[in-house]
Design an enzyme around this catalytic site. Structure first.
Site, short mmCIF file in Angstrom:
data_model
loop_
_atom_site.label_atom_id
_atom_site.label_comp_id
_atom_site.label_asym_id
_atom_site.label_seq_id
_atom_site.Cartn_x
_atom_site.Cartn_y
_atom_site.Cartn_z
CE LYS A 1 -2.17 2.44 3.30
NZ LYS A 1 -1.86 3.95 2.62
CD GLU B 1 13.66 1.12 8.96
OE1 GLU B 1 14.23 2.23 9.53
OE2 GLU B 1 14.25 -0.10 9.01
CB CYS C 1 12.94 9.82 7.44
SG CYS C 1 13.84 8.60 6.37
CD GLU D 1 9.35 13.17 11.83
OE1 GLU D 1 8.08 12.61 12.01
OE2 GLU D 1 10.04 12.76 11.12
P1 NAD Z 1 2.25 8.05 8.15
O1 NAD Z 1 2.34 7.07 9.38
O2 NAD Z 1 0.87 8.97 8.36
O3 NAD Z 1 1.69 7.05 6.98
C1 NAD Z 1 2.51 6.16 6.32
C2 NAD Z 1 1.74 5.06 5.66
O4 NAD Z 1 1.09 4.30 6.83
C3 NAD Z 1 0.77 5.54 4.61
O5 NAD Z 1 0.61 4.70 3.73
C4 NAD Z 1 -0.60 5.51 5.63
O6 NAD Z 1 -1.80 5.44 4.64
C5 NAD Z 1 -0.31 4.39 6.44
N1 NAD Z 1 -0.92 4.16 7.81
C6 NAD Z 1 -1.13 5.52 8.56
N2 NAD Z 1 -1.62 5.00 9.61
C7 NAD Z 1 -1.89 3.61 9.69
C8 NAD Z 1 -2.36 2.62 10.62
N3 NAD Z 1 -2.73 2.89 11.73
N4 NAD Z 1 -2.12 1.21 9.96
C9 NAD Z 1 -1.21 0.87 8.84
N5 NAD Z 1 -1.16 1.69 8.05
C10 NAD Z 1 -1.23 3.38 8.48
O7 NAD Z 1 3.28 8.95 7.67
P2 NAD Z 1 3.52 9.81 6.68
O8 NAD Z 1 2.95 11.21 6.95
O9 NAD Z 1 3.00 9.23 5.17
O10 NAD Z 1 5.04 10.04 6.30
C11 NAD Z 1 5.72 10.84 7.10
C12 NAD Z 1 6.53 9.97 8.20
O11 NAD Z 1 7.17 8.95 7.89
C13 NAD Z 1 7.42 11.06 9.02
O12 NAD Z 1 7.22 10.61 10.39
C14 NAD Z 1 8.89 10.50 8.46
O13 NAD Z 1 9.80 10.78 9.55
C15 NAD Z 1 8.42 8.97 8.39
N6 NAD Z 1 9.74 8.40 7.58
C16 NAD Z 1 10.31 7.50 8.15
C17 NAD Z 1 11.42 7.05 7.32
C18 NAD Z 1 12.41 6.06 7.69
O14 NAD Z 1 13.13 5.43 6.96
N7 NAD Z 1 12.62 6.11 8.88
C19 NAD Z 1 11.45 7.47 5.76
C20 NAD Z 1 10.66 8.29 5.08
C21 NAD Z 1 9.54 8.59 6.33
#
Ligand code: NAD
Length: 485
Positions: free
Chosen positions: A178, A253, A287, A389
């Protein structure tokens, strides 16, 4: 091949394109213009059920497919991504708001590298054997897990989506994947590419939808045995609370609040060039971006002045304009979040040295979500601005007087993803590298990636590591076999 993007995207399940069973759709918005320019399915557990059934059938043959055949198909996917660089880069930019040159230089090339890298891994991955004592030999079988779930965020859409899918497939699993509902298009196009490359039906299933409806259904499905997730720490916590009692393998991650540590003895120009990138690349929405810049007090004023002068030159504007160094942030929701963080920083006593406001480009982008690169000083390590963050074009500056103080400021965070250290003193750099609480440490560089290295964070930045053999191990079940002769 011609990659067409229909107005309404569909899920890719068992090799066919399907509307969501509930009929529910979500708007897809171009953040540079604020326009709704497509619709995507908001899939739920019924769509996930269908996809899992297709994946289970496909697993029987994919798990037995010779490594060389898997290699050829995954390598072909890499080639087709390269062939379609322009179309994929444009789609990524329209979905995400990042400058087109960045999508072309970084996001899409890295997506093909991910497939190429793990295509070769499928040929090289080997199990260990231990010629033992007492007339026995142990060997380890590394068998694919079965059906696995891959969930990715919006900041590096195809880059991170493929970073999970490629090793999962290389190891012989079938995947329910997804992408973020905010940036779905390149994932949709990847389905077309996989089809063309000859990936058998059901091996990769791509579902669209939001976290609560589609993401959670993937995490909860009893036949999905491992979850590889990249996203926010909050969503990671929720996923762990569901998956851990089901004893699923989990790779998380998560977020970061990364320190950039600058000493007076660094190579100043190299540092400055790189710290501009580490602060504001992709509008600060990586990130790995360094959002807390720690500077040795003796060069604090010099750094501040030089940095402000350079950041002033980062043109914010239409992502399709090759002159724009900064594009739009990803959505209205995220724009509002970042702007509220800037307001909070002011309330906390922060002094805005540069930026701190929205930008309204003339023309087609006047309704887009643009924020000026923002530099803030005068805030201590424990305020919300320096602990939570923001994930936008916002950095803070803090001075330090000693190596130990730099270390305590760097570690004054619940996160532990990445750090970068700038000094010519290799002893000091390696001392700090050993002590700093982050999963990745860069010395005199930033985002210098080798796909063989373990990638991931400590503390609230996650659990587990991706990359190289770490990923191949995550996506396989180790079985120890011991026999006596
Ligand atoms: P998010 O957690 O809102 O969403 C990430 C993904 O998870 C999306 O596909 C979303 O639809 C899904 N999702 C959200 N809630 C969920 C749940 N309860 N169960 C299952 N799936 C769920 O994050 P975002 O806003 O899309 O991305 C930004 C975040 O990602 C920032 O915190 C950033 O630091 C982090 N990030 C981390 C890394 C890493 O490698 N550590 C890399 C890129 C981004």
């Amino acid at each position: 091949m011609l990659l067409n993007i229909p107005f309404e995207l569909e899920n890719y399940i068992g090799g066919t394109y399907r509307k969501p069973l509930s009929g529910a759709l979500i708007d897809n918005i171009n953040p540079a213009t604020g326009e709704v320019y497509g619709k995507i399915p908001n899939s739920n557990e019924k769509d996930v059920d269908l996809a899992v059934e297709a994946a289970k059938i496909a697993f029987t043959s994919w798990s037995q497919t010779p490594a060389e055949t898997r290699f050829k198909i995954l390598n072909k996917i890499a080639e087709l991504i390269d062939e379609n660089l322009d179309a994929l880069a444009l789609a990524e930019t329209n979905d995400n708001g990042k400058p087109l040159w960045l999508s072309k230089q970084t996001d899409i090339p890295r997506a093909s590298s991910n497939f190429r890298f793990f295509a070769t891994a499928s040929m090289q991955f080997a199990s260990e054997s231990h010629a033992g004592e007492n007339n026995s030999i142990n060997y380890t079988l590394r068998q694919p897990i079965g059906v696995v779930g891959c969930i990715s965020p919006w900041n590096l859409p195809l880059y991170l989506f493929t970073w999970k899918i490629a090793p999962a497939l290389a190891a012989g699993n079938c995947v329910i994947a997804k992408p973020s509902e905010v940036t779905p298009v390149t994932a949709y196009l990847l389905a077309k590419i996989c089809e063309e490359a000859g990936l058998p039906a059901g091996v990769l299933n791509i579902l669209h939808g939001d976290g609560p409806s589609c993401g959670e259904a993937i995490v909860k499905h009893p036949d999905i045995k491992a979850i590889s997730f990249t996203g926010s720490t909050r969503a990671g916590q929720s996923i762990a609370s569901i998956a851990a009692p089901m004893f699923k393998k989990l790779s998380l991650e998560l977020g970061g609040k990364n320190p950039t540590i600058i000493f007076s003895d660094c190579d100043w120009n190299k540092m400055l060039d790189t710290v501009i990138r580490s602060s504001f690349s992709n509008q600060g929405q990586i990130c790995l971006c360094g959002s807390r810049i720690l500077i040795e007090a003796s060069v604090y004023e010099k750094f501040k002045n030089d940095f402000i002068e350079r950041v002033k030159q980062l043109t914010v504007g239409d992502p399709l304009d090759s002159e724009s160094r900064q594009g739009a942030v990803v959505s209205k929701v995220h724009f509002d979040k970042v702007m509220s963080c800037i307001e909070l920083a002011k309330k906390e006593g922060g002094e805005i040295l540069l930026g701190g406001h929205a930008v309204t480009p003339a023309g087609r982008c006047e309704k887009g979500y643009f924020i000026a690169p923002t530099i803030i000083e005068n805030l201590g390590p424990n305020c919300k601005t320096n602990t939570e963050e923001i994930f936008g074009p916002v950095v803070t500056l803090q001075p330090f007087n000693s190596v130990e103080k730099a270390l305590s400021l760097a570690n004054a965070s619940a996160y532990g993803l990445a750090s970068s250290i700038w000094t010519q003193d290799i002893s000091k750099a390696n001392y700090l590298a050993a002590k700093v609480e982050t999963g990745i440490v860069w010395i005199n560089t930033w985002m210098n990636r080798d796909l063989r290295t373990p990638f991931g964070g400590m503390k609230n930045s996650g659990v587990g590591r991706e990359g190289g053999w770490e990923a191949m191990r995550f996506f396989t079940e180790a079985k120890n076999v011991c026999f006596s002769f």
